[in-house]
Scaffold this active site. Sequence first.
Site, short mmCIF file in Angstrom:
data_model
loop_
_atom_site.label_atom_id
_atom_site.label_comp_id
_atom_site.label_asym_id
_atom_site.label_seq_id
_atom_site.Cartn_x
_atom_site.Cartn_y
_atom_site.Cartn_z
N GLU A 57 0.84 -1.20 0.00
CA GLU A 57 0.00 0.00 0.00
C GLU A 57 0.88 1.25 0.00
OE1 GLU A 57 -1.46 1.65 3.63
OE2 GLU A 57 -1.14 -0.26 4.65
N LYS B 227 -4.92 -2.31 13.92
CA LYS B 227 -4.30 -1.21 14.67
C LYS B 227 -4.81 -1.24 16.10
CE LYS B 227 -3.47 1.78 10.69
NZ LYS B 227 -4.00 0.89 9.64
#
Length: 309
Positions: free
Chosen positions: A27, A159
């Site tokens: 990414e 996360k």
Amino acid sequence: MTFSDSIIRSNDVKRAMTASLPIVALESTVLTHGLPRPQNLQLARDMERAVREAGATPATIAFLDSYLHVGLTDAELERLSSDTEPYKVGPRDFANFWIYEANGGTTVAGTMLACKHAGLKVFATGGIGGVHRESNFDISADLQALATIPMIVVCAGAKAILDLPATLEYLETMSVPVVGYGTDEFPAFYSRESGLDVSINLDTSEDIVTFAKAHWEVGLQSAILVANPVPIADAIPASEMEPLIERANKEAREQGIHGKGVTPFLLQRIAELTGGRSMRTNISLLLNNARLAAQIAKVLRNTEKRMLG
């Protein structure tokens, strides 16, 4: 012009595809939104180098001037890293970026959609998005992409700023297997431990590819999420991180930060509260994931070659 006409594959990616060599997608929001300059460019280069050294071709994905680039040259990496107002591109933004000339880094979900169009099956990232702690209606598009795009995604868990139990519940509901790489416990990004179980513990790249093939063979079309714990030397215990995450969340609420601004604020504030330690952990896990993804891509490519022949 059709959308497929707007996809530009780098020379390295085209060579790898022609020769049936392993490719790992990367990414680009790490480059555009993850780290400050010049660390962002160095990390992007280091991740590509890690993939190459492990025997695969890196394909960093981003939008440049309305074209979807699958694989970037070093000059393009530098250009994207120095853009002062880059956009963050998720799946819902693809049409805008295709129509209007703009530059942007692709999110996890955006990168997965690009991989679907480009025919790539292995992707390395840091941590996936998920369900936010402050609002169960604030759910990352990453989860929908994982539910609908069949590929292997290597991460260090979700996360840690997110609601991890709710995120795992969503993935279970959408039939997304969470594979612990050598672990029974879902890693929490900065930390190796979360107290939460994975779907299955697999110890080798060969086992992961065999499992992925079986998952798709039974008719499911979701991704395989490989949870790869951060290296022990760079891990931060969850007991240390949780109070800092709570403090950063409280500050975000008090400052009225919401929506797309929440995650960048929290990650930056946590980096400040840890004196930069969390950023070093972030870099370590990204490189670790890039290496594992390259190993998986090699096994997957060899498996496909044997099946063909």
